[in-house]
Write a protein that holds these residues in place. Sequence first.
Motif, short mmCIF file in Angstrom:
data_model
loop_
_atom_site.label_atom_id
_atom_site.label_comp_id
_atom_site.label_asym_id
_atom_site.label_seq_id
_atom_site.Cartn_x
_atom_site.Cartn_y
_atom_site.Cartn_z
N ILE A 41 -8.73 -5.48 0.77
CA ILE A 41 -8.30 -5.00 -0.57
C ILE A 41 -7.94 -6.14 -1.16
N TRP A 78 0.97 -1.20 -0.12
CA TRP A 78 -0.16 0.15 -0.04
C TRP A 78 0.90 1.19 -0.03
N ARG A 130 -4.29 1.52 0.17
CA ARG A 130 -5.37 0.74 0.79
C ARG A 130 -6.40 1.85 1.08
#
Length: 221
Positions: A129, A68, A79
């Motif tokens: 995610i 991320w 994210r």
Amino acid sequence: MHGARLAGGLVVAVALVAGCGGLQADIDSGTSVKPIKTGEVRKKLDKLAVKGRAPKTGFEREKFGPAWADVDRNGCDTRNDILKRDMRSETFKAGTHDCIVLTGVLDDPYSGKTITFKRGNTTSMAVQIDHVIPLSDAWQKGAQQWEAAKRKEFANDPINLMAVDGPLNGQKSDSDAATWLPPRKGYRCTYIAKQIEVKAKYALWVTAAEKQAMERVLDSC
């Protein structure tokens, strides 16, 4: 493997023939859909190389860069960017310029459920995610030959990321379309179209079984 997933998730096979409600993927956003001609999706699929899986040897999450990263340099990590894009009714941590999502509501594309998200050590995993094309799958189908910068770009590319139900993300693990499809049958056409778009953008190949599974789904759209 894909980011923010439950460790040790069980990979399960699902039925490959499914109804899709006549809608195809809006590949540039998270869970929204737009009508796209199935023929265009098939053309992209037909252009993908068909090969066997390369060995998983050498795969590590770190080969795709830090999890991320703020690759678009907007001040927010990937994210939180995806949480903000895919959820509604979000609230944010004060002083973060609306970067850190504290709460929100996800209309989960994979299950059709409505999930309430609350940031916390024991609650954040309810929404995860998903890499639409898992990193491990990409590694075995072309990504291990890429430069590190391209792998980092792939891992953080919004078209390959979706906020989804955490347990289903863990269930999917690093499966391709031959061994896992969303349980919500009405989303399968969209899901396959998104996978094809990502593989076309990055010139990743598909296995014969994977292509056949994708074709079966598209046949029912």
